[in-house]
Design a protein around this motif. Structure first.
Motif, PDB file in Angstrom:
ATOM      1  N   CYS D  42       9.471  -3.803   2.628  1.00 20.16           N
ATOM      2  CA  CYS D  42      10.135  -2.605   3.163  1.00 20.16           C
ATOM      3  C   CYS D  42      10.567  -2.767   4.616  1.00 20.16           C
ATOM      4  N   ALA D  45      13.623  -5.028   4.852  1.00 19.89           N
ATOM      5  CA  ALA D  45      14.739  -4.448   4.105  1.00 19.89           C
ATOM      6  C   ALA D  45      15.458  -3.393   4.933  1.00 19.89           C
ATOM      7  N   ILE D  46      14.699  -2.651   5.710  1.00 16.93           N
ATOM      8  CA  ILE D  46      15.320  -1.575   6.508  1.00 16.93           C
ATOM      9  C   ILE D  46      15.622  -2.011   7.931  1.00 16.93           C
ATOM     10  N   MET D  47      14.709  -2.764   8.533  1.00 13.86           N
ATOM     11  CA  MET D  47      14.858  -3.035   9.964  1.00 13.86           C
ATOM     12  C   MET D  47      15.313  -4.452  10.292  1.00 13.86           C
ATOM     13  N   GLU D  50      13.044 -11.213   9.215  1.00 12.90           N
ATOM     14  CA  GLU D  50      12.216 -11.960  10.163  1.00 12.90           C
ATOM     15  C   GLU D  50      11.954 -13.335   9.566  1.00 12.90           C
ATOM     16  N   TRP D  55       5.564 -11.775  11.074  1.00 12.24           N
ATOM     17  CA  TRP D  55       6.294 -10.586  11.522  1.00 12.24           C
ATOM     18  C   TRP D  55       6.981  -9.872  10.363  1.00 12.24           C
ATOM     19  N   ASP D  57       5.614  -9.545   7.478  1.00  9.62           N
ATOM     20  CA  ASP D  57       4.527  -8.713   6.945  1.00  9.62           C
ATOM     21  C   ASP D  57       4.143  -7.600   7.911  1.00  9.62           C
ATOM     22  N   ASN D  58       4.175  -7.909   9.190  1.00 13.82           N
ATOM     23  CA  ASN D  58       3.798  -6.928  10.198  1.00 13.82           C
ATOM     24  C   ASN D  58       4.732  -5.719  10.172  1.00 13.82           C
ATOM     25  N   LYS D  59       6.027  -5.999  10.080  1.00  9.36           N
ATOM     26  CA  LYS D  59       7.007  -4.902  10.015  1.00  9.36           C
ATOM     27  C   LYS D  59       6.742  -4.013   8.795  1.00  9.36           C
ATOM     28  N   LYS D  62       3.292  -2.002   9.042  1.00  4.87           N
ATOM     29  CA  LYS D  62       3.365  -0.853   9.957  1.00  4.87           C
ATOM     30  C   LYS D  62       4.158   0.284   9.339  1.00  4.87           C
ATOM     31  N   LEU D  63       5.242  -0.074   8.677  1.00  2.00           N
ATOM     32  CA  LEU D  63       6.023   0.983   8.040  1.00  2.00           C
ATOM     33  C   LEU D  63       5.171   1.669   6.965  1.00  2.00           C
TER      34      LEU D  63
END
Lengths: 148, 148, 148, 148, 148, 148, 148, 148
Positions: D42, D45-47, D50, D55, D57-59, D62-63
């Motif tokens: 997710c 896909a949105i932001m 990476e 990162w 996985d981190n993105k 956090k989402l």
């Protein structure tokens, strides 16, 4: 003992002025790391390089937050100084963070920033433009003595 | 229902973009007063003129804080957008305030502000540069659906 | 003084490495009981045998929680290390507990656990794989000094 | 109304079993995104993509935390199920997070995980191995009726 | 150690009476600035004159709040004395503030104020009219000894 | 240092047994006033007689609450012992108060009270019947050492 | 919806003025019992007579506190009006209580009370002297509209 | 709406009396499971038999705590009734729990329990002996009306 966290601008000696002006008082001062280069690069220096500037900065900002959050959480009084230059959003962020924790806020800035800082000033218990005044405030708060 | 507070820049239609993009979702949006003139002068308009600009602004900033503090306190998610211009210290202040309350932060800004906002971004659960992405985030959070 | 709680894996000397690496710093370290046998059997050893394994373990886990909860509640920083083996759900539990209390989290694990720990890492202010790095982080946080 | 958050294992239909078993009760259920692929991707896909898996996985983590934190914060009861496979550290993290917030915890797992989950079980108000029992617990909590 | 904040009336020596009566006990006393003139003018003396009486007083009251809030926040016990004269709304404000923080309240006043202070008294754990009794209360609380 | 509050029964020497058994440990013990007569009459002895027994007791109970609330609020661990006789509702009240504050509870009582204390025991991290076991628990919690 | 608690003076129709002036707004108002006689005697009327005036008042003040504490705890905004007469210590107590809970305070009083209320005013986000202004403030806070 | 939790004695119809006496008021009542047998055996009935009485009771008491904790946490007012018989330690535990959460406490008991309940009564905002009085209190709190 009064715990005072000194947040914000790191390019002048305002922290030293306050600490000197408050000499003899029962105060424990803390502050962020004020070495600009170390503060910017600490994350990658310890935990490994990042090719992407965003993550380079993210690693450093989070590492600095360990120190900053403790300073803010432990403080009775949070002083935030806004200097002449730069965006200084971290200073305003710290002020908001401290306000939400119910800390006593003292804001220091020049007249030219007055309008732009009105929301920050409105959350403060004292607003002044000279670090010397912060020392006088701390002295009054602890001893009841006013400057001659 | 998800309560979302939209803080920050008030000179473009980014709030409308997010609200439109999130249509059909079970979200309650709130935001500060975005009429710049009313926001600046509300204090003196209701409670009487102040010759000194500091107190003129102080009266207004405190009155606006009644709305802002409720918006932040009630929110599940706080979105803070930093625009191209102005100091926007109130936006960073709100971000810090929200962070200290443990709110989920989404920060929106262009690349040019990346380094200056690194401490703010480091407290966020999502960072993006386009309001459309915020709508996609909210849709995913509520429904699990990703953009096609 | 910085209070640091060292949670997680108990079969290697990572705690000793951190404590040695942080020598000279104003830190108070605490940790769970790391004697595996004592930790497993403490409940029944003091409060009486249980024929059922569930209650045997329950008595011990609760008794250990007296120490663990104090360590977590008092800490400024919680370090959680995930080792190579075992389920280590108590480590992840401590990380979640610390996150909800707003503690600064440092997570230590090898690359092979990266994907499985992504939610835990996402709650941390620092993620690394070597206890030596934790000592460097603590030194930087307290003194602003980076490793040479 | 009782708010119940269903955390943990996402590869069997245990959530549906509980919801069906609790039909007719005044309960509002929530849960994480249970589409494994969407949950993993997710963030990028949105932001934006990476290259580095950490990162990436981190993105995403956090989402997902925006949804997870709201589910946990709003809940009266948090049910955490541990399945047969995988590390499931996020499940244990959620359990710790919920425990620190003082939520009523119900843990669901098979006997083979009993010893490894002893600290998690020790923080729970109920431990069982069958989702049907969770439905019976919820029915008893709300109506006082026991299964025939 | 017991931390006791002595709020309220500043025109008699009741604080000194309590401190003397409690001699030998492990108590740390704090109090507001009791120099009436300094307390009234501290804001403008340090941060600059205000032609408008409201802002003159506002600057001073906020500065004094830095001390007052710390005294109240740190205290285990808050003693509030109402004297014979003046409105003393700050004393009642402190009592309400302390009550909301869950502090143990001791209220001291003469009989003539009994009815007017009934809501304040109702929030207290002890109500008396003589500072000597406050010292006896503190001695009993710390040592279990009653006056002969 | 571990702060331990010893609540409940005041007619046997169980407190002394625990303190003796815990000798050498870094513990600060506190307890209510255990002189039954002083505890009953403290209110009227200091603040004046009350003809009505309810208010006689009310004055005393509130005065004792100054000590009790501090002991409970400061404690890491609250030990509550239920003796053979009397209603001991204040002991159960303290246990509930401590539980709501998230303190680690240790409950001490004989077998005959087991069923009647099941709700209190269910909130505890340890339940035993002998003060000697409390000392062993405290020693284990602080040092990891089990009784030989 | 905005929840507003109207505390303080009960001898004029200021509450009705505010409620009328705020007609059409999404506000839920609450207030103390404003029937002076009922408020004074409620305790003994329901729970039995007290020969001693202190306990007569104590019973009533505590019973009224059930309503007052809920009003204050639920409120987003607390308005406190100080009238011309009486000590009104309960009004100042409510203001302090609300301030400690972090509520948005609006204080209403005439000029003659300005100096005596400076500490109370210093904790407020708005200070005015006319109930009509309170209605204008609430309208602005909710709609952004200023009076013509 | 006022949320009222009715804790304590389960062998008379006092809850029904209060609910009937409060008819027409905007109150939401909740209470523990009052079926003695179900309450005692719920844990083993759902989660499996325990040969040891302690764990039999422990399973049930924890399951009941899911309901009890929600009732207490959600309540504005907690009414605790002590009957003529039994130890009723769970009632006193609930009273202490509610007091620590800052809930408004109403205690109901006969004269014979007055001395033994003095600490519990001292934490209450109202003490009475007849459920009818509780209904009158609730009516007064919500409407300001006193019994004829």
């Amino acid at each position: 003992m009064l715990k005072v966290y000194l947040s914000g601008e790191i390019h002048t000696d305002w922290r030293e002025q306050i600490i000197a002006g408050a000499s003899g008082l029962d105060i424990s001062f803390s502050s962020p790391v004020t070495d600009h280069g170390a503060s910017d690069d600490c994350g990658v220096a310890i935990m490994g390089a990042e090719p992407n500037k965003f993550w380079h900065d993210n690693k450093g900002a989070k590492l600095n937050a360990i120190r900053t959050r403790k300073g803010l959480a432990d403080a009775d009084v949070v002083v935030v100084r806004f200097g002449e230059k730069y965006k200084q959003w971290n200073a305003a962020f710290d002020a908001g963070y401290a306000a939400a924790l119910g800390k006593s806020l003292i804001i220091v800035h020049g007249d030219d920033h007055q309008h732009a800082l009105k929301e920050v000033d409105a959350a403060a218990l004292a607003v002044c433009d000279d670090p010397k005044q912060v020392a006088e405030i701390l002295r009054y708060v602890l001893t009841g003595e006013l400057p001659a």
